[in-house]
Design a protein around this motif. Structure first.
Motif, short mmCIF file in Angstrom:
data_model
loop_
_atom_site.label_atom_id
_atom_site.label_comp_id
_atom_site.label_asym_id
_atom_site.label_seq_id
_atom_site.Cartn_x
_atom_site.Cartn_y
_atom_site.Cartn_z
N LEU A 156 -0.80 -2.94 -12.13
CA LEU A 156 -1.37 -1.59 -12.04
C LEU A 156 -2.55 -1.55 -11.07
N PHE A 157 -3.36 -2.60 -11.07
CA PHE A 157 -4.48 -2.69 -10.12
C PHE A 157 -3.97 -2.63 -8.69
N LEU A 158 -2.91 -3.37 -8.41
CA LEU A 158 -2.32 -3.35 -7.06
C LEU A 158 -1.78 -1.97 -6.72
N LEU A 159 -1.20 -1.30 -7.70
CA LEU A 159 -0.70 0.06 -7.49
C LEU A 159 -1.84 1.02 -7.17
N PHE A 160 -2.93 0.94 -7.92
CA PHE A 160 -4.07 1.84 -7.73
C PHE A 160 -4.79 1.58 -6.41
N THR A 161 -4.93 0.32 -6.02
CA THR A 161 -5.70 -0.02 -4.83
C THR A 161 -4.88 0.00 -3.55
N GLY A 162 -3.58 -0.23 -3.67
CA GLY A 162 -2.74 -0.33 -2.49
C GLY A 162 -2.78 -1.70 -1.84
N SER A 185 -2.03 -8.29 -2.54
CA SER A 185 -2.31 -9.42 -3.42
C SER A 185 -3.63 -9.19 -4.14
N ALA A 186 -3.67 -9.62 -5.39
CA ALA A 186 -4.89 -9.46 -6.19
C ALA A 186 -5.63 -10.77 -6.39
N ALA A 187 -5.20 -11.82 -5.70
CA ALA A 187 -5.79 -13.14 -5.90
C ALA A 187 -7.30 -13.14 -5.67
N GLU A 188 -7.73 -12.45 -4.64
CA GLU A 188 -9.16 -12.38 -4.31
C GLU A 188 -9.96 -11.63 -5.37
N TRP A 189 -9.31 -10.76 -6.12
CA TRP A 189 -9.97 -9.89 -7.07
C TRP A 189 -9.70 -10.27 -8.53
N ASP A 190 -9.27 -11.50 -8.76
CA ASP A 190 -8.92 -11.95 -10.10
C ASP A 190 -10.11 -11.88 -11.06
N ASP A 191 -11.29 -12.28 -10.59
CA ASP A 191 -12.48 -12.23 -11.44
C ASP A 191 -12.84 -10.79 -11.81
N LEU A 192 -12.64 -9.89 -10.90
CA LEU A 192 -12.90 -8.47 -11.15
C LEU A 192 -11.97 -7.94 -12.24
N ILE A 193 -10.71 -8.34 -12.17
CA ILE A 193 -9.73 -7.92 -13.18
C ILE A 193 -10.10 -8.50 -14.55
N GLU A 194 -10.51 -9.77 -14.58
CA GLU A 194 -10.94 -10.41 -15.83
C GLU A 194 -12.14 -9.68 -16.43
N ALA A 195 -13.09 -9.32 -15.58
CA ALA A 195 -14.28 -8.61 -16.05
C ALA A 195 -13.91 -7.24 -16.62
N ALA A 196 -12.98 -6.55 -15.98
CA ALA A 196 -12.53 -5.24 -16.48
C ALA A 196 -11.83 -5.40 -17.83
#
Length: 123
Positions: free
Chosen positions: A9-15, A18-29
């Motif tokens: 869903l994060f990838l869908l919202f952001t466009g 890859s979400a590899a760089e933002w993994d910590d952000l997803i964990e925090a959310a």
């Protein structure tokens, strides 16, 4: 909450691709949403995945906007033409909509006095 679904869903919202760089952000959310849950809430409810992804998207948009505001140009000046505030506003509205959709699962932090005793009413 399922991290794989939240990442999708994060990838869908952001466009992003890859979400590899933002993994910590997803964990925090995910941790933020986990902290908002009621004791009797079902942590596997799909609405929480959407809420966590929207929270991660909001943080992502804020980071991108902050980076863009401070990005220097070739001549050494800062770029003033780019304005990401609309993206942040839309991400915040998306987060608030998903928060409202999951309200039955979340703690209500609002505190309201039902009545206020009259002066001299206590003995």
């Amino acid at each position: 909450m399922r991290k794989a679904k939240i990442t999708q869903l994060f990838l869908l919202f952001t466009g992003l691709v890859s979400a590899a760089e933002w993994d910590d952000l997803i964990e925090a959310a995910m941790s933020r949403v986990q902290g908002m849950l009621r004791a009797d809430a079902d942590p596997a409810d799909i609405r929480l995945c959407y809420l966590a992804a929207a929270a991660a998207n909001l943080q992502y948009r804020q980071i991108v906007a902050a980076r863009a505001a401070a990005a220097p140009t070739y001549a050494g000046n800062t770029a003033a033409a780019r304005d990401d505030s609309a993206q942040c506003t839309l991400a915040e509205r998306l987060f608030l909509e998903y928060k409202a959709a999951a309200a039955a699962l979340l703690c209500d932090d609002a505190f309201v006095f039902q009545t206020v005793p009259e002066a001299g009413g206590c003995t």
